[in-house]
Design an enzyme around this catalytic site. Structure first.
Site, PDB file in Angstrom:
ATOM      1  N   ASP A 204      78.991  36.126 -94.104  1.00 20.52           N
ATOM      2  CA  ASP A 204      78.546  36.891 -95.248  1.00 20.52           C
ATOM      3  C   ASP A 204      77.305  37.724 -94.500  1.00 20.52           C
ATOM      4  O   ASP A 204      76.634  37.388 -93.665  1.00 20.52           O
ATOM      5  CB  ASP A 204      77.850  35.863 -96.065  1.00 20.52           C
ATOM      6  N   GLU A 255      81.844  40.469 -92.948  1.00 22.20           N
ATOM      7  CA  GLU A 255      81.519  41.188 -94.376  1.00 22.20           C
ATOM      8  C   GLU A 255      80.469  42.369 -93.991  1.00 22.20           C
ATOM      9  O   GLU A 255      79.338  41.956 -93.790  1.00 22.20           O
ATOM     10  CB  GLU A 255      81.096  40.408 -95.217  1.00 22.20           C
TER      11      GLU A 255
HETATM   12  C1  NOJ Z   1      77.968  39.127-100.002  1.00 23.98           C
HETATM   13  C2  NOJ Z   1      78.840  38.188-100.930  1.00 23.98           C
HETATM   14  O1  NOJ Z   1      80.261  38.400-100.985  1.00 23.98           O
HETATM   15  C3  NOJ Z   1      78.213  38.283-102.297  1.00 23.98           C
HETATM   16  O2  NOJ Z   1      79.044  37.491-103.545  1.00 23.98           O
HETATM   17  C4  NOJ Z   1      76.834  37.683-102.248  1.00 23.98           C
HETATM   18  O3  NOJ Z   1      76.014  37.869-103.357  1.00 23.98           O
HETATM   19  C5  NOJ Z   1      75.995  38.593-101.161  1.00 23.98           C
HETATM   20  N1  NOJ Z   1      76.851  38.456 -99.911  1.00 23.98           N
HETATM   21  C6  NOJ Z   1      74.879  37.760-100.625  1.00 23.98           C
HETATM   22  O4  NOJ Z   1      75.108  36.579-100.107  1.00 23.98           O
END
Ligand code: NOJ
Length: 523
Positions: A204, A255
């Site tokens: 993440d 991500e």
């Molecule tokens: C990316 C995640 O996919 C999202 O759902 C989240 O709110 C943010 N990162 C913060 O962790």
């Protein structure tokens, strides 16, 4: 489990947002028991791996991305023993398991943050986070002008007067990755889950862990001091060593919403991450030229570092693509213009989503399927405000409706809500018209989105997979060969079908390829 070398280079990975997938214990919230009961759906779909969004104990301020304990399972979802059983059961079906790791921040209920609050200014406990005095004569202004990505300032003040940084909600304090203790802790968390059999991690906010320690003010839109900082590469090199020290090709997936694909590809060098989501593809508006450009740039950037592309159309953060492609105006996606009020033609959106699925399945590399995408679900736009749970809604005072509309529980069977989701209702309301979009109804219909995904995922393994060569079939037609021929007609009028025998089509075709329709052909 088969141990095919480089499985992740072409894997189809299914994203399970646990809260909304299937509810096994009847409390209205999805859980691990629900997933276990539905593993056959996933096996029948023909995917190679599941990615679970965070399953850790969490106060659920941000759907589990606010983690209170990185080494356990959220009680609403189940137990650690059940997670281990689920991993083993997936493996017996030849499905690998990737879990989310959230290294940028934790929950304000995490014991380290609680300890930091208690220990006070100047303490080693506060060094695990970004605590700073405020600005202005009485320190009542935030330490800098950074904005939370969920709206409002990125700083919150605690009773003793200091402020802490949170790039997301105020209940998600950012870790200080300059502190070696954080590095050791996460290396240990990786091992904890690898030891329990997980096949990899989706990281993440992978671009955000390292901050410029001077915490300088930023100009509008400038993310430099907290995104894509050089120090990240060293972190991922150490993670890669850990992943490689386990057998069975464990993977790391980043991500990263970075504006420059060449910069993003630097994280995919051979000793760093295995792959990263291609968000340029996800945000691309419905336009053949634009898609061709994104695909070419992606393949070029990934080839340079020897990494596979990872195509993605939807996830739990964005407006579902049936809705995006069904919009009259801007059919792309950006967080800045979440267009919940723009009119949507679901028939057009669905036709395009079918064509986009065949495009995604035809491209070289790996791909992601977000739960419900295989059923052709759309964004639920009419969730009553009082039921909305995404902190984005509250932090923007409702200007941004947030992400609940793509997180509505999945319809499995039957003709009325909660459509087999569980025996205790569903935590967000499902549209009544989803009776025609249940997994059960679609499994029985060869023309359904589910049947298209099943066939596409199966054929994709069987088709030859040579290097992609673009074909010119006229304006508005995206076409290429890679052992087989792919064509998608983005133009407003039908075009002649390219030669070959049709293997799969996203809609009815004759001697012509209609608008918003895609085909795979073999000669
Ligand atoms: C990316 C995640 O996919 C999202 O759902 C989240 O709110 C943010 N990162 C913060 O962790």
């Amino acid at each position: 489990m088969t141990d095919k070398t480089g499985w992740w280079r072409s894997a189809a990975i299914y994203q399970v947002y646990i809260r909304s997938f299937a509810d096994g214990n009847g409390d209205g919230v999805g859980d691990l028991a629900g997933v276990r009961a539905r593993l056959d759906h996933l096996a029948g779909l023909g995917i190679d791996a599941i990615w679970f969004t965070p399953w850790y104990p969490s106060p659920m301020d941000d759907g589990g991305y606010d983690v209170a304990d990185f080494r356990d399972i959220e009680p609403l979802f189940g137990t650690l023993a059940e997670a281990e059983e689920l991993i083993a059961e997936a493996h017996t079906r030849n499905i690998r398991v990737i879990i989310d790791i959230v290294p940028n921040h934790c929950s304000d209920e995490h014991r380290w943050f609680q300890a930091a609050l208690e220990a006070g200014p100047g303490s080693p406990e506060r060094q695990r986070f970004w605590f700073r005095p405020g600005r202005g004569p009485d320190g009542s202004e935030p330490p800098n002008n950074w904005k939370s990505r969920f709206g409002g300032p990125a700083w919150t003040r605690v009773p003793d007067g200091e402020w802490y940084l949170h790039l997301y909600s105020s209940r998600q304090p950012d870790f200080n990755w300059d502190n070696p203790e954080i590095r050791t802790e996460f290396e240990d968390v990786l091992r904890f889950w690898f030891d329990r059999g997980v096949d990899g991690f989706r990281i993440d906010v992978a671009d955000g862990l390292v901050k410029d320690p001077r915490l300088p003010d930023v100009d509008d839109g400038d993310e430099t001091p907290f995104s894509d900082m050089e120090g990240l590469h060293e972190i991922y090199r150490s993670w890669r060593k850990i992943a490689d020290s386990y057998g069975g090709e464990r993977v790391l997936v980043g991500e990263m919403w970075l504006p420059d694909m060449a910069r993003a590809a630097r994280y995919l060098r051979r000793d760093e991450l295995h792959s990263a989501f291609n968000f340029d593809f996800l945000v691309c508006p419905w336009d053949g030229e634009r898609f061709r450009d994104v695909i070419s740039r992606t393949l070029r950037a990934h080839d340079e570092v020897g990494a596979p592309a990872a195509w993605v159309l939807s996830n739990h953060d964005v407006t579902r693509h049936v809705t995006r492609y069904g919009r009259a105006g801007d059919t792309g996606f950006s967080f800045a213009n979440r267009l919940h009020s723009a009119p949507v033609d679901l028939a057009v959106g669905t036709r395009r989503a079918r064509a986009a699925a065949l495009l995604t399945l035809a491209l070289p590399g790996g791909l992601y399927v977000y739960q419900g995408e295989e059923l052709g679900l759309w964004e639920v736009l009419d969730i009553p405000d009082e039921l909305r749970q995404d902190p984005v809604f509250a932090r923007t005072r409702g200007t941004d409706p947030g992400r609940d509309g793509c997180r509505v529980p999945i319809p499995w069977s039957g003709s009325a809500p909660p459509f087999g989701f569980g025996s205790g209702g569903a935590w967000l309301p499902q549209p009544a018209s989803w009776s025609e979009y249940t997994a059960e109804a679609e499994a029985a219909d060869p023309a359904s989105m589910l049947s298209l995904y099943r066939t596409g995922l199966r054929l994709r393994r069987e088709l030859p997979a040579a290097e992609l060569e673009w074909l010119s079939l006229g304006e508005g037609v995206l076409a290429f060969r890679r052992g087989f021929t792919f064509a998608l007609n983005f133009s407003a009028a039908p075009v002649p079908l390219p030669p070959g025998e049709i293997v799969l089509a996203s809609g009815p075709v004759s001697t012509d390829l209609p608008t918003d329709t895609a085909v795979w052909l073999q000669s």
